[in-house]
Every structure is written in C-alpha cells, then in structure tokens.
Write a protein that holds these residues in place. Sequence first.
Motif, PDB file in Angstrom:
ATOM      1  N   SER A  31       0.815  -1.222   0.000  1.00  0.00           N
ATOM      2  CA  SER A  31       0.000   0.000   0.000  1.00  0.00           C
ATOM      3  C   SER A  31       0.846   1.269   0.000  1.00  0.00           C
ATOM      4  CB  SER A  31      -0.902   0.017   1.241  1.00  0.00           C
ATOM      5  OG  SER A  31      -1.732  -1.109   1.252  1.00  0.00           O
ATOM      6  N   PRO A  35      -7.371   3.771   6.195  1.00  0.00           N
ATOM      7  CA  PRO A  35      -6.890   2.497   6.749  1.00  0.00           C
ATOM      8  C   PRO A  35      -7.986   1.666   7.421  1.00  0.00           C
ATOM      9  CG  PRO A  35      -5.416   4.265   7.364  1.00  0.00           C
ATOM     10  CD  PRO A  35      -6.632   4.899   6.748  1.00  0.00           C
ATOM     11  N   LYS A  45     -10.601  -0.285   9.796  1.00  0.00           N
ATOM     12  CA  LYS A  45     -10.435  -1.201  10.926  1.00  0.00           C
ATOM     13  C   LYS A  45      -9.244  -2.136  10.747  1.00  0.00           C
ATOM     14  CE  LYS A  45     -15.274  -1.099  12.184  1.00  0.00           C
ATOM     15  NZ  LYS A  45     -16.509  -1.849  12.339  1.00  0.00           N
ATOM     16  N   GLN A  46      -8.782  -2.311   9.489  1.00  0.00           N
ATOM     17  CA  GLN A  46      -7.670  -3.225   9.259  1.00  0.00           C
ATOM     18  C   GLN A  46      -6.364  -2.701   9.859  1.00  0.00           C
ATOM     19  OE1 GLN A  46      -9.526  -1.971   6.718  1.00  0.00           O
ATOM     20  NE2 GLN A  46     -10.617  -3.697   5.832  1.00  0.00           N
ATOM     21  N   LEU A  47      -6.174  -1.397   9.851  1.00  0.00           N
ATOM     22  CA  LEU A  47      -4.922  -0.801  10.317  1.00  0.00           C
ATOM     23  C   LEU A  47      -5.197   0.337  11.300  1.00  0.00           C
ATOM     24  CD1 LEU A  47      -3.296  -0.610   6.789  1.00  0.00           C
ATOM     25  CD2 LEU A  47      -2.723  -2.246   8.573  1.00  0.00           C
TER      26      LEU A  47
END
Length: 83
Positions: free
Chosen positions: A25, A56, A58-60
């Motif tokens: 990314s 980003p 909830k993943q990051l």
Amino acid sequence: MTGAARQRCRALFVRNAFALTPEGSAEMAAATIRALFAQPAAETVRSHHDTAADMPGKQLPKAKAVPTDAKEDLTAFADFPQH
C-alpha cells in the motif's frame, strides 16, 4: 509565541506513516500524502485529511491513528498566507 501555529515536520510524519503502512500500500499512501499538501485551500486540506485518515479503516487502526492524532499540526500550513 502566543497564537503562533505549530507545524509538524512532514518528513517525520511520512516516516511514521510508512512505518505502519503495508508494503503493498506504500504507493497509494504516498499519493494520498502528496495530495494533502497540494490542496489549494484550508477547507480542502482538512477535508482531504479527514478522508485520507479514514482510509486504513479497521484493518490498520495504528495507521489511522497517526494522521488523526497529528491533524492540527499536520494541517497548520493551510492557515499560512498564500504567496
């Protein structure tokens, strides 16, 4: 100095952001950051910041926290006089 704006160092912000960005990314993150500093008006700088900070998701969560926590410092340049 009372009333003076403080701007966060862009290089340190970028370093912190990339430390939390997955390798795949990185190009998208770089483009998003460049676009933030290229906005023509204070309103669009802050709007772009809010949009980018939500990317980003909830993943990051740690990657989301960096621009969210730095918003005031990172967008201070938008209030400086235009040349």
